[in-house]
Design a protein around this motif. Structure first.
Motif, PDB file in Angstrom:
ATOM      1  N   LEU A   1       0.805  -1.218   0.000  1.00 26.70           N
ATOM      2  CA  LEU A   1       0.000   0.000   0.000  1.00 26.70           C
ATOM      3  C   LEU A   1       0.838   1.268   0.000  1.00 26.70           C
ATOM      4  N   GLY A   2       2.078   1.175   0.468  1.00 27.51           N
ATOM      5  CA  GLY A   2       2.933   2.358   0.524  1.00 27.51           C
ATOM      6  C   GLY A   2       3.802   2.536  -0.700  1.00 27.51           C
ATOM      7  N   VAL A   3       4.090   1.433  -1.397  1.00 30.20           N
ATOM      8  CA  VAL A   3       5.021   1.522  -2.524  1.00 30.20           C
ATOM      9  C   VAL A   3       4.362   1.118  -3.843  1.00 30.20           C
ATOM     10  N   ILE A   4       3.909  -0.107  -3.944  1.00 32.67           N
ATOM     11  CA  ILE A   4       3.447  -0.627  -5.235  1.00 32.67           C
ATOM     12  C   ILE A   4       2.224   0.140  -5.753  1.00 32.67           C
ATOM     13  N   VAL A   5       1.201   0.281  -4.931  1.00 30.45           N
ATOM     14  CA  VAL A   5      -0.019   0.967  -5.378  1.00 30.45           C
ATOM     15  C   VAL A   5       0.260   2.434  -5.723  1.00 30.45           C
ATOM     16  N   PRO A   6       0.887   3.212  -4.817  1.00 30.78           N
ATOM     17  CA  PRO A   6       1.108   4.629  -5.142  1.00 30.78           C
ATOM     18  C   PRO A   6       2.053   4.854  -6.321  1.00 30.78           C
ATOM     19  N   MET A   7       3.071   4.036  -6.453  1.00 37.08           N
ATOM     20  CA  MET A   7       3.995   4.252  -7.556  1.00 37.08           C
ATOM     21  C   MET A   7       3.383   3.825  -8.881  1.00 37.08           C
ATOM     22  N   GLY A   8       2.429   2.892  -8.839  1.00 37.34           N
ATOM     23  CA  GLY A   8       1.651   2.593 -10.045  1.00 37.34           C
ATOM     24  C   GLY A   8       0.817   3.796 -10.457  1.00 37.34           C
TER      25      GLY A   8
END
Length: 135
Positions: free
Chosen positions: A115-122
């Motif tokens: 939730l902190g890396v993969i979703v926002p960076m997508g």
């Protein structure tokens, strides 16, 4: 209180500029494409630990770095804005699910990664691509 906010902004900005330099050193050529983006991790850490008050310290170095990289003005404003918004979406998602910044459990590490890396960076990736069309 005002002095502390100024110090936090300054530290966030300086660390982000250093990360931008590291990213530039790792890039295969002199474009914005790199296998890593250390500034995003630093921005997320600052957002999680210090909150919204460091957003300008995250945004400004990204805008300056983009302009210094020779990108058009619209892109240099829109793409970093999207990255900052994505970072704060990641912060919100992590806090919504009860993330503990101490990272004392596997759950916290997985929340940070997902939730902190993969979703926002997508989200940031799509926003940046859209910014290229607009800029």
């Amino acid at each position: 209180m005002g002095r502390m906010v100024g110090e936090n902004l300054s530290v966030a900005a300086l660390i982000s500029l250093a990360a931008f330099g590291l990213r530039a050193a790792l890039a295969s050529d002199h474009t914005a494409v790199s296998p890593v983006w250390p500034a995003a991790g630093i921005a997320l850490a600052a957002a999680l630990l210090l909150g919204l008050r460091v957003a300008p310290g995250i945004l400004l170095p990204l805008v300056i770095g983009s302009i210094a990289g020779g990108n058009p003005w619209p892109f240099s404003l829109l793409a970093p804005l999207g990255i900052v918004v994505a970072v704060y979406i990641g912060r919100w998602l992590c806090r919504w699910r009860g993330f503990d910044p101490a990272l004392e459990s596997t759950r916290d590490i997985l929340l940070l990664a997902g939730l902190g890396v993969i979703v926002p960076m997508g989200i940031a990736g799509f926003w940046t691509a859209a910014s290229m069309l607009l800029g």
